[in-house]
Write an enzyme that holds these catalytic residues in place. Structure first.
Site, PDB file in Angstrom:
ATOM      1  N   LYS A  44      -5.390  -9.421  -9.450  1.00 48.81           N
ATOM      2  CA  LYS A  44      -4.443  -9.072  -8.363  1.00 48.81           C
ATOM      3  C   LYS A  44      -5.366  -8.281  -7.788  1.00 48.81           C
ATOM      4  CE  LYS A  44       0.419  -8.653  -8.809  1.00 48.81           C
ATOM      5  NZ  LYS A  44       1.341  -8.690  -9.605  1.00 48.81           N
TER       6      LYS A  44
HETATM    7  O1  G3P Z   1       5.163  -7.467 -10.039  1.00 48.36           O
HETATM    8  C1  G3P Z   1       5.091  -7.323  -9.210  1.00 48.36           C
HETATM    9  C2  G3P Z   1       6.383  -8.096  -8.512  1.00 48.36           C
HETATM   10  O2  G3P Z   1       7.299  -8.461  -8.488  1.00 48.36           O
HETATM   11  C3  G3P Z   1       6.730  -6.084  -8.417  1.00 48.36           C
HETATM   12  O3  G3P Z   1       8.377  -5.936  -8.200  1.00 48.36           O
HETATM   13  O4  G3P Z   1      10.347  -4.974  -8.282  1.00 48.36           O
HETATM   14  O5  G3P Z   1       8.674  -3.904  -8.593  1.00 48.36           O
HETATM   15  O6  G3P Z   1       9.440  -4.629  -6.453  1.00 48.36           O
HETATM   16  P1  G3P Z   1       9.193  -5.073  -7.346  1.00 48.36           P
END
Ligand code: G3P
Length: 216
Positions: free
Chosen positions: A85
């Site tokens: 990633k």
């Molecule tokens: O892991 C990537 C993404 O899904 C993170 O989401 O909830 O931190 O905006 P969030």
């Protein structure tokens, strides 16, 4: 639509994996930090639970493409299912191009525009991760970004897969499926919510009560 679980918590992944509907796992530096372990310390456990793409992000402090490539090569060595990633930056794009040349799969994250998704795909990204919830959080239409990226990728038969990320609630999953996202990466809590419906609970309760009236 493929479903990935968005967590580094082994217990959540183990429980979700029993459903038989999880196609992969995504993590990020915040999710890893939340577990209080290094990426390499949790990845083997995760890979033993889910036989699918496992996204492990380079360190948040790694900013130069040369260092991203070096770190990405080490992440790729952890397991055959590893996906590296990489954040959507200029150096990130260069790193994706170089890692792609080495046959290493990449997931470009922190995508918030069609242009970012298009450039990441052109660099060879295996996956792009547009963040739906974080756009909603600032009163922008996160789901619309998914529709737009799907449209552009379809126009040019771009093979990069779209992982709808930053999923906040079950309706995000529905809308991402309607939009044609290849994958939604879903937190454990939201995945459990997707199973439930109050009318299902009420129906089960009625079946039980009706059964017990006759058969005890
Ligand atoms: O892991 C990537 C993404 O899904 C993170 O989401 O909830 O931190 O905006 P969030």
């Amino acid at each position: 639509m493929k479903i990935f679980i968005d967590t580094a918590n082994i217990d959540e992944i183990r429980d979700a994996a029993t459903l038989g509907v999880i196609d992969g796992v995504t993590t990020n530096p915040s999710l890893i930090a939340k577990e209080g372990k290094k990426l390499e310390d949790v990845i083997v456990d995760i890979c033993n639970l889910v036989d699918g793409p496992i996204s492990g992000e380079i360190k948040a402090t790694t900013t130069k493409w040369e260092d991203m490539v070096a770190e990405g090569k080490e992440i790729a060595k952890l397991h055959k299912n590893m996906v590296v990633k990489i954040p959507m930056t200029k150096d990130g794009i260069i790193a994706v191009k170089e890692l792609t040349k080495l046959g290493i799969k990449t997931n470009v994250t922190l995508i918030f525009s069609v242009n970012q998704a298009l450039l990441a795909a052109k660099a060879g990204a295996t996956y792009v991760s547009p963040f739906v919830g974080r756009l909603d959080d600032i009163s922008e239409d996160g789901i619309n970004l998914i529709y737009d990226i799907v449209d552009v990728f379809t126009n040019y038969d771009i093979k990069t897969e779209i992982i709808a990320a930053s999923i906040r609630h079950p309706m995000h999953a529905v809308e991402c499926a309607k939009a044609g996202a290849d994958i939604a990466t879903i937190p454990y809590k939201v995945l459990m919510q997707m199973i439930k419906h109050p009318l299902t609970d009420q129906g089960i309760e009625k079946f039980v009560n009706d059964y017990k009236k006759v058969f005890g």
